[in-house]
Design an enzyme around this catalytic site. Structure first.
Site, PDB file in Angstrom:
ATOM      1  N   LYS A 109      -4.274   3.858 -12.050  1.00 34.76           N
ATOM      2  CA  LYS A 109      -3.094   3.904 -12.919  1.00 34.76           C
ATOM      3  C   LYS A 109      -3.389   4.165 -14.385  1.00 34.76           C
ATOM      4  CE  LYS A 109      -1.000   1.459  -9.509  1.00 34.76           C
ATOM      5  NZ  LYS A 109      -2.314   1.557  -8.871  1.00 34.76           N
ATOM      6  N   LYS A 165      -6.926  17.492 -51.159  1.00 33.20           N
ATOM      7  CA  LYS A 165      -7.032  17.719 -49.712  1.00 33.20           C
ATOM      8  C   LYS A 165      -5.682  17.761 -49.005  1.00 33.20           C
ATOM      9  CE  LYS A 165     -10.227  17.905 -47.402  1.00 33.20           C
ATOM     10  NZ  LYS A 165     -11.230  16.935 -46.925  1.00 33.20           N
ATOM     11  N   GLN A 209      -6.275   0.668  -7.254  1.00 39.41           N
ATOM     12  CA  GLN A 209      -5.511   0.100  -8.364  1.00 39.41           C
ATOM     13  C   GLN A 209      -5.999   0.682  -9.699  1.00 39.41           C
ATOM     14  OE1 GLN A 209      -4.286  -4.056  -8.135  1.00 39.41           O
ATOM     15  NE2 GLN A 209      -5.509  -4.428  -9.960  1.00 39.41           N
ATOM     16  N   SER A 235      -5.944  13.016 -48.454  1.00 43.98           N
ATOM     17  CA  SER A 235      -7.132  12.172 -48.513  1.00 43.98           C
ATOM     18  C   SER A 235      -6.880  11.103 -49.566  1.00 43.98           C
ATOM     19  CB  SER A 235      -8.341  13.012 -48.903  1.00 43.98           C
ATOM     20  OG  SER A 235      -9.339  12.194 -49.463  1.00 43.98           O
ATOM     21  N   THR A 273     -15.164  38.433 -32.087  1.00 41.16           N
ATOM     22  CA  THR A 273     -16.023  38.046 -30.970  1.00 41.16           C
ATOM     23  C   THR A 273     -17.221  37.394 -31.633  1.00 41.16           C
ATOM     24  OG1 THR A 273     -17.221  40.141 -30.950  1.00 41.16           O
ATOM     25  CG2 THR A 273     -15.302  40.018 -29.528  1.00 41.16           C
ATOM     26  N   HIS A 274     -17.738  36.355 -31.001  1.00 39.92           N
ATOM     27  CA  HIS A 274     -18.820  35.554 -31.611  1.00 39.92           C
ATOM     28  C   HIS A 274     -18.403  34.998 -32.975  1.00 39.92           C
ATOM     29  CE1 HIS A 274     -21.517  37.555 -28.622  1.00 39.92           C
ATOM     30  NE2 HIS A 274     -20.720  38.577 -28.874  1.00 39.92           N
ATOM     31  N   GLU A 320      -6.484  18.638 -35.286  1.00 35.09           N
ATOM     32  CA  GLU A 320      -7.767  17.924 -35.128  1.00 35.09           C
ATOM     33  C   GLU A 320      -7.649  16.832 -34.074  1.00 35.09           C
ATOM     34  OE1 GLU A 320     -10.180  17.253 -39.024  1.00 35.09           O
ATOM     35  OE2 GLU A 320      -8.068  17.167 -39.536  1.00 35.09           O
ATOM     36  N   ASN A 361       0.825  -1.217   0.000  1.00 31.37           N
ATOM     37  CA  ASN A 361       0.000   0.000   0.000  1.00 31.37           C
ATOM     38  C   ASN A 361       0.856   1.263   0.000  1.00 31.37           C
ATOM     39  OD1 ASN A 361      -1.963  -1.889   0.169  1.00 31.37           O
ATOM     40  ND2 ASN A 361      -2.655  -1.355   2.235  1.00 31.37           N
TER      41      ASN A 361
END
Ligand code: ARG
Length: 469
Positions: A329, A287, A326, A281, A159-160, A294, A114
């Site tokens: 971990k 692509k 236990q 891709s 903003t937004h 991501e 322990n």
């Protein structure tokens, strides 16, 4: 009794553990990663035991040699972990006894698994914290370098996610640096509470041997022995603190990732991520996908999950050690691995970001981002701010109708909305004028960004105890 029971604790058992139960309760599958720290802890324990006269010097030396041999065997891949031996502690101890005989069985004097496991995780986490600390330093340095390089680069601030006011790209990058600097402080703070020695608490109450916990603490580089044996074996706050740190860090990295993903799209076209951080891709030849940001954004989920696991694991646990522990971990290990991977990727990628200055500039020019500057100009001419707001609103509506930005209108067009507007208005309607005017500490003016980058460098150098580069 004919059947064999577990050699470490089987004395009072009349039948062996069910095979499924043995596998179900074993932790060797994942705690084997703690071998180095387990051996390190055992060497310190044996050293302390010999200092207080519980082990002879010969016994100590035999134990240390045996453990060092075992570490070499493990590193050479010459060890087969046994599920029957449950965990890393008993696997190593059994092997030690195979190697050095009866003396190996004396190593466990005055301790329990322990306090041993609590010590191992703390030693492990302390090393990982130190490695992560270096990665955070590297990431912050990369950000500061990028910010300094892009101190004059103008982009729209949002903003937004709507164009708000022009800012400099360097200013935006320094905002990221502030987030990571706070994470760095939190990590250092967490380390203080990791660096406390549980060993000596034994199973829960301490031990009857004349141990000296200060010696063990010093040998292992801990700041002090844990004050209370019950708390020492059951406390996992430090693991929760680490995953809290990790969650905040990943939250920040996910925000940065999101911006990088947006900005590298054709629609924004603000930055180019070097090809080595992207993939293609298999079907769409055109692509180039921003995989690294991501994936970091996605990995945030598992780290939050680990924080929840650990909080829930500890909820309502009575003192002291419980087998539940236990389960600490795997969430902790995966949090460490995830943080290290994400920081490694970000540390490489951030300074390699290429700003597409012309495209950023064009975007800032388009979105009426200097509307507030026009309002502030009117206020300086004696117009009340609310009236100025209204006047600018009308000018913007006119701009939308005619497809013109404020700076593209003629003086007489602008004068339709307020005759206090004069020729000098065009100085404030330029993007350069707009950012330069925010010339105070924390503002976006290029000279402020450069000064702020320098302060960030000094703060970081001081924090890491090094010198400014
Ligand atoms: N494998 C255990 C853990 O990870 C080690 C401590 C076991 N102690 C015990 N009394 N069964 O927590």
């Amino acid at each position: 009794m004919t059947q064999q029971t577990n050699q470490s604790w089987g004395g009072r058992f009349s039948e062996p553990t069910d095979a499924f139960v043995a596998a179900f309760t074993a932790s060797i599958g994942f705690d084997k990663r703690l071998y180095h720290h387990d051996i390190r802890g055992s060497i310190a324990h044996a050293t302390m035991l010999s200092q207080v006269g519980v082990l002879t010097e010969d016994e100590r030396d035999a134990i240390i040699d045996g453990l060092s041999d075992i570490e070499r065997d493990i590193e050479a891949g010459n060890i087969e972990w046994s599920v029957a031996l449950e965990d890393i502690h008993m696997n190593i101890e059994a092997r030690l006894t195979d190697k050095i005989g009866i003396t190996g069985k004396k190593l466990h004097t005055g301790r329990s698994r322990n306090d041993q496991i609590a010590t191992d995780i703390r030693l492990y986490l302390r090393d990982e914290i130190d490695a992560i600390d270096l990665e955070l330093t590297r990431l912050r340095e990369g950000m500061i370098t990028l910010a300094d390089r892009e101190a004059d680069t103008i982009m729209p601030g949002f903003t937004h996610l709507q164009t708000a006011q022009p800012v400099t790209f360097g200013h935006h990058v320094l905002a990221w640096q502030e987030m990571i600097a706070r994470d760095h402080e939190r990590l250092r703070d967490c380390r203080k509470r990791v660096n406390v020695l549980p060993l000596g608490a034994a199973a829960l109450a301490g031990t009857t041997y004349p141990i000296d916990r200060h010696v063990t603490a010093e040998l292992l580089g801990f700041d002090r022995p844990a004050e209370n044996s019950l708390d020492a074996v059951s406390d996992r706050d430090f693991a929760i603190e680490f995953t809290s740190f990790a969650s905040l860090l990943l939250m920040h990295l996910s925000r940065i990732s999101e911006e990088l993903v947006l900005w590298s799209s054709a629609q924004f076209d603000f930055i180019d991520l070097p090809d080595r951080f992207c993939t293609g891709s298999s079907i769409m030849p055109q692509k180039k996908n921003p995989d690294v940001p991501e994936l970091v954004r996605g990995k945030t989920g598992r780290v939050y999950g680990h924080l929840m696991s650990l909080l829930t694991l500890m909820k309502s646990q009575p003192l002291a050690y419980n087998k539940d522990n236990q389960e600490d971990k795997e969430p902790l290990f995966d949090s460490v691995d995830t943080v290290k991977g994400c920081l490694r990727a970000f540390g490489d990628m951030i300074p390699a970001i290429e700003a597409k200055n012309a495209s950023m500039y064009e975007a800032a020019r388009k979105g009426f981002s200097t509307a507030t500057d026009l309002a502030d100009y009117l206020v300086r001419q004696g117009v009340a701010f609310r009236d100025a707001h209204e006047i600018v609103g009308k000018s913007v509506a006119y701009g939308i109708e005619t497809g013109k930005d404020l700076s593209e209108m003629t003086l007489s067009e602008l004068k339709q909305f307020s005759d206090t507007i004069e020729q000098d208005v065009f100085e404030v309607l330029t993007l350069e004028g707009s950012v330069a005017a925010r010339n105070h500490i924390g503002g976006t003016a290029p000279n402020q960004v450069r000064a702020s980058a320098q302060r960030a460098r000094d703060t970081l150098a001081h924090f890491t105890g090094g010198t400014a580069q």
